[in-house]
Scaffold this motif. Structure first.
Motif, mmCIF file in Angstrom:
data_model
loop_
_atom_site.group_PDB
_atom_site.id
_atom_site.type_symbol
_atom_site.label_atom_id
_atom_site.label_comp_id
_atom_site.label_asym_id
_atom_site.label_seq_id
_atom_site.Cartn_x
_atom_site.Cartn_y
_atom_site.Cartn_z
ATOM 1 N N GLN A 46 9.825 1.429 12.906
ATOM 2 C CA GLN A 46 11.248 1.719 13.087
ATOM 3 C C GLN A 46 11.503 3.165 13.509
ATOM 4 O OE1 GLN A 46 12.751 0.692 9.209
ATOM 5 N NE2 GLN A 46 12.006 2.569 8.262
ATOM 6 N N TYR A 47 12.589 3.352 14.253
ATOM 7 C CA TYR A 47 13.064 4.670 14.674
ATOM 8 C C TYR A 47 12.024 5.447 15.477
ATOM 9 C CZ TYR A 47 16.578 3.582 11.157
ATOM 10 O OH TYR A 47 17.548 2.965 10.417
ATOM 11 N N ASN A 48 11.229 4.747 16.286
ATOM 12 C CA ASN A 48 10.226 5.398 17.119
ATOM 13 C C ASN A 48 10.688 5.423 18.567
ATOM 14 O OD1 ASN A 48 7.903 5.583 15.105
ATOM 15 N ND2 ASN A 48 8.446 3.417 15.002
ATOM 16 N N GLU A 49 10.145 6.364 19.341
ATOM 17 C CA GLU A 49 10.337 6.378 20.781
ATOM 18 C C GLU A 49 8.986 6.113 21.428
ATOM 19 O OE1 GLU A 49 11.935 9.087 24.542
ATOM 20 O OE2 GLU A 49 12.068 9.903 22.507
ATOM 21 N N ILE A 50 8.968 5.131 22.324
ATOM 22 C CA ILE A 50 7.742 4.726 22.995
ATOM 23 C C ILE A 50 8.043 4.672 24.493
ATOM 24 C CG2 ILE A 50 5.958 2.953 23.169
ATOM 25 C CD1 ILE A 50 7.250 1.910 20.431
ATOM 26 N N TYR A 51 7.230 5.361 25.293
ATOM 27 C CA TYR A 51 7.445 5.296 26.733
ATOM 28 C C TYR A 51 6.145 5.535 27.496
ATOM 29 C CZ TYR A 51 7.500 10.435 26.987
ATOM 30 O OH TYR A 51 7.168 11.760 26.909
ATOM 31 N N ASN A 52 6.176 5.140 28.772
ATOM 32 C CA ASN A 52 5.050 5.333 29.674
ATOM 33 C C ASN A 52 3.755 4.772 29.076
ATOM 34 O OD1 ASN A 52 3.868 6.135 32.066
ATOM 35 N ND2 ASN A 52 3.364 8.156 31.282
ATOM 36 N N SER A 68 0.828 -1.212 0.000
ATOM 37 C CA SER A 68 0.000 0.000 0.000
ATOM 38 C C SER A 68 0.859 1.258 0.000
ATOM 39 C CB SER A 68 -0.932 0.004 1.202
ATOM 40 O OG SER A 68 -0.172 0.061 2.395
ATOM 41 N N GLY A 69 2.044 1.185 0.620
ATOM 42 C CA GLY A 69 2.954 2.328 0.614
ATOM 43 C C GLY A 69 2.583 3.443 1.574
ATOM 44 N N ASN A 70 1.722 3.184 2.561
ATOM 45 C CA ASN A 70 1.377 4.209 3.548
ATOM 46 C C ASN A 70 2.544 4.452 4.484
ATOM 47 O OD1 ASN A 70 -1.388 4.590 2.759
ATOM 48 N ND2 ASN A 70 -1.807 2.580 3.645
ATOM 49 N N VAL A 71 2.728 5.712 4.899
ATOM 50 C CA VAL A 71 3.790 6.087 5.827
ATOM 51 C C VAL A 71 3.183 6.933 6.945
ATOM 52 C CG1 VAL A 71 5.961 7.337 6.114
ATOM 53 C CG2 VAL A 71 5.533 6.048 4.011
ATOM 54 N N VAL A 72 3.456 6.539 8.181
ATOM 55 C CA VAL A 72 3.073 7.305 9.363
ATOM 56 C C VAL A 72 4.382 7.780 9.974
ATOM 57 C CG1 VAL A 72 1.912 7.242 11.594
ATOM 58 C CG2 VAL A 72 1.048 5.838 9.702
ATOM 59 N N SER A 73 4.676 9.076 9.864
ATOM 60 C CA SER A 73 6.003 9.571 10.228
ATOM 61 C C SER A 73 5.932 10.907 10.957
ATOM 62 C CB SER A 73 6.835 9.726 8.948
ATOM 63 O OG SER A 73 8.127 10.157 9.245
ATOM 64 N N ASN A 74 6.833 11.070 11.939
ATOM 65 C CA ASN A 74 7.022 12.340 12.653
ATOM 66 C C ASN A 74 5.765 12.842 13.350
ATOM 67 O OD1 ASN A 74 9.847 12.825 11.993
ATOM 68 N ND2 ASN A 74 9.083 12.957 9.898
ATOM 69 N N ASN A 75 5.059 11.926 14.019
ATOM 70 C CA ASN A 75 3.872 12.287 14.788
ATOM 71 C C ASN A 75 4.151 12.195 16.274
ATOM 72 O OD1 ASN A 75 1.712 12.460 12.597
ATOM 73 N ND2 ASN A 75 2.677 10.493 12.189
ATOM 74 N N HIS A 76 3.405 12.964 17.055
ATOM 75 C CA HIS A 76 3.456 12.915 18.510
ATOM 76 C C HIS A 76 2.078 12.447 18.979
ATOM 77 C CE1 HIS A 76 4.349 15.210 22.523
ATOM 78 N NE2 HIS A 76 4.167 13.914 22.703
ATOM 79 N N VAL A 77 2.007 11.213 19.472
ATOM 80 C CA VAL A 77 0.750 10.614 19.915
ATOM 81 C C VAL A 77 0.855 10.409 21.424
ATOM 82 C CG1 VAL A 77 -0.800 8.639 19.690
ATOM 83 C CG2 VAL A 77 0.503 9.431 17.698
ATOM 84 N N TYR A 78 -0.095 10.976 22.188
ATOM 85 C CA TYR A 78 -0.003 10.873 23.638
ATOM 86 C C TYR A 78 -1.380 10.868 24.285
ATOM 87 C CZ TYR A 78 -0.642 15.928 23.397
ATOM 88 O OH TYR A 78 -1.128 17.187 23.127
ATOM 89 N N HIS A 93 9.870 7.381 13.155
ATOM 90 C CA HIS A 93 10.164 8.688 13.741
ATOM 91 C C HIS A 93 8.964 9.281 14.472
ATOM 92 C CE1 HIS A 93 13.972 8.546 11.670
ATOM 93 N NE2 HIS A 93 13.335 8.318 10.535
ATOM 94 N N ASN A 94 8.199 8.414 15.150
ATOM 95 C CA ASN A 94 7.058 8.875 15.935
ATOM 96 C C ASN A 94 7.407 8.846 17.418
ATOM 97 O OD1 ASN A 94 4.870 9.046 13.794
ATOM 98 N ND2 ASN A 94 5.633 6.974 13.492
ATOM 99 N N LEU A 95 6.799 9.734 18.185
ATOM 100 C CA LEU A 95 6.911 9.765 19.636
ATOM 101 C C LEU A 95 5.540 9.373 20.181
ATOM 102 C CD1 LEU A 95 8.341 10.449 22.301
ATOM 103 C CD2 LEU A 95 7.653 12.838 21.944
ATOM 104 N N VAL A 96 5.477 8.259 20.919
ATOM 105 C CA VAL A 96 4.213 7.729 21.427
ATOM 106 C C VAL A 96 4.355 7.485 22.926
ATOM 107 C CG1 VAL A 96 2.489 5.906 21.202
ATOM 108 C CG2 VAL A 96 3.808 6.607 19.190
ATOM 109 N N HIS A 97 3.433 8.058 23.705
ATOM 110 C CA HIS A 97 3.501 7.866 25.161
ATOM 111 C C HIS A 97 2.154 8.142 25.818
ATOM 112 C CE1 HIS A 97 3.643 12.256 26.100
ATOM 113 N NE2 HIS A 97 4.190 12.308 24.897
ATOM 114 N N GLY A 98 2.028 7.703 27.070
ATOM 115 C CA GLY A 98 0.853 8.018 27.868
ATOM 116 C C GLY A 98 -0.348 7.129 27.633
#
Length: 187
Positions: free
Chosen positions: A67-73, A3-13, A45-50
């Motif tokens: 790949q290349y995501n940060e996930i915490y809490n 499909s070629g979808n890209v989810v990039s550079n988001n802040h999800v909290y 390159h997403n930041l996901v937390h909370g």
């Protein structure tokens, strides 16, 4: 076909704070749910937390990359969950979980099942985890990588304050216990 979808550079909290929604209310979902699967999607390159009751990512399908995501809490108020989760498919080969930084996750209450940073549940097969950095805020009730499938590759990951680090298993007993008509299983 990809499909070629890209989810990039988001802040999800603060995305899963209602216990009635359960642990499937993930921060980012790549084709997972009610027969919907993705192929060739990328979450990077997403930041996901909370997310108290759910992890950062859930995916289903083939040839996807988380790949290349940060996930915490995440998954702090639930059990038997994963910061990155996929499960219950023999046929979803070619997915890559790489170079993610997963930290400060655990379940602080008494429980039977630990939470995992990367959780390939119930036959998930053909997955690869490489170069991830996993740091729990407590070694109690946390685990690094759990795979209960075939042909999975776990290579070059760094795990800190994790017990157990990497767990391999099978679910042959699960098949017989959950066979139709057998209600005598221990859930």
């Amino acid at each position: 076909e990809a499909s070629g979808n890209v989810v990039s550079n988001n802040h999800v909290y603060d995305y899963s704070n209602n216990p009635s929604l359960g642990s499937s209310n993930m921060g980012i979902s790549l084709g997972r749910g009610d027969g919907v699967f993705s192929m060739g999607d990328v979450a990077e390159h997403n930041l996901v937390h909370g997310g108290k009751y759910a992890g950062g990512f859930i995916y289903g399908g083939m040839d996807n990359k988380v790949q290349y995501n940060e996930i915490y809490n995440v998954i702090t108020d639930t059990q038997d969950a994963g910061a990155i989760y996929a499960g219950r498919r023999f046929s979803e080969y070619g997915n890559l979980v790489a170079y993610n930084y997963i930290h400060d996750f655990s379940f602080k209450y008494s429980q039977r099942y630990a939470n995992r940073a990367i959780y390939w549940d119930d036959y998930q097969s053909g997955q690869t985890a490489v170069g991830n950095i996993i740091v729990a805020d407590s070694s109690e009730n946390t685990a690094g990588i759990l795979t209960i499938g075939a042909d999975n590759v776990i290579r070059g990951n760094i795990l800190v304050n994790i017990k157990p680090g990497i767990t391999l298993g099978d679910r042959l007993d699960w098949v017989s216990n959950f066979a139709p008509g057998n209600e005598s299983y221990d859930s």
